[in-house]
Design a protein around this motif. Sequence first.
Motif, PDB file in Angstrom:
ATOM      1  N   GLU A   2       0.895  -1.258   0.049  1.00 48.06           N
ATOM      2  CA  GLU A   2      -0.109  -0.102   0.015  1.00 48.06           C
ATOM      3  C   GLU A   2       0.814   1.012  -0.178  1.00 48.06           C
ATOM      4  O   GLU A   2       1.781   1.165   0.590  1.00 48.06           O
ATOM      5  CB  GLU A   2      -0.772   0.094   1.316  1.00 48.06           C
ATOM      6  N   ILE A   3       0.297   2.237  -0.669  1.00 46.45           N
ATOM      7  CA  ILE A   3       1.113   3.529  -0.705  1.00 46.45           C
ATOM      8  C   ILE A   3       0.062   4.491  -0.045  1.00 46.45           C
ATOM      9  O   ILE A   3      -1.090   4.828  -0.507  1.00 46.45           O
ATOM     10  CB  ILE A   3       1.494   3.950  -2.182  1.00 46.45           C
ATOM     11  N   GLU A   4       0.531   5.472   0.952  1.00 44.02           N
ATOM     12  CA  GLU A   4      -0.006   6.435   1.349  1.00 44.02           C
ATOM     13  C   GLU A   4       0.657   7.631   0.740  1.00 44.02           C
ATOM     14  O   GLU A   4       1.524   8.058   0.795  1.00 44.02           O
ATOM     15  CB  GLU A   4      -0.004   6.256   2.712  1.00 44.02           C
ATOM     16  N   ILE A   5      -0.599   8.487   0.449  1.00 45.51           N
ATOM     17  CA  ILE A   5      -0.059  10.040  -0.142  1.00 45.51           C
ATOM     18  C   ILE A   5      -0.713  10.973   0.878  1.00 45.51           C
ATOM     19  O   ILE A   5      -2.090  10.772   0.810  1.00 45.51           O
ATOM     20  CB  ILE A   5      -0.554  10.299  -1.539  1.00 45.51           C
ATOM     21  N   ARG A   6      -0.024  11.764   1.234  1.00 49.48           N
ATOM     22  CA  ARG A   6      -0.510  12.690   2.135  1.00 49.48           C
ATOM     23  C   ARG A   6      -0.634  14.199   1.356  1.00 49.48           C
ATOM     24  O   ARG A   6       0.505  14.675   0.803  1.00 49.48           O
ATOM     25  CB  ARG A   6       0.110  12.892   3.387  1.00 49.48           C
TER      26      ARG A   6
END
Length: 106
Positions: A2-6
Amino acid sequence: MEIEIRVTNDEFQKIRKEKKEIKRRFYELEKLEKTLQILEINYLLEKRRRLEEKLKEMEEHYQMLLKFSEKAKKDKEKMKEFRLKLSIENRELRREMKRDENRGKT
């Protein structure tokens, strides 16, 4: 994975706005494609109608030519008969003239 982009709230709003704009443009593109399809169908229907009219016209002309050809053949036969009758009549007239000439000499 999973990739989390803020992103910031402003950036998030900008992304949402662009997403809506992209969806709107895509919807307009679909409408344009449907319109083009309808126009193409209408064009093809009109073209078919014109071709059917042209075919009907050509069939009528062809029938007229057939009738004309038949009449020409009949006329040709009549003319042959007429020429034959004239030829026979001329031969007989020449014979008569020779007989008359021969009678006048004797």
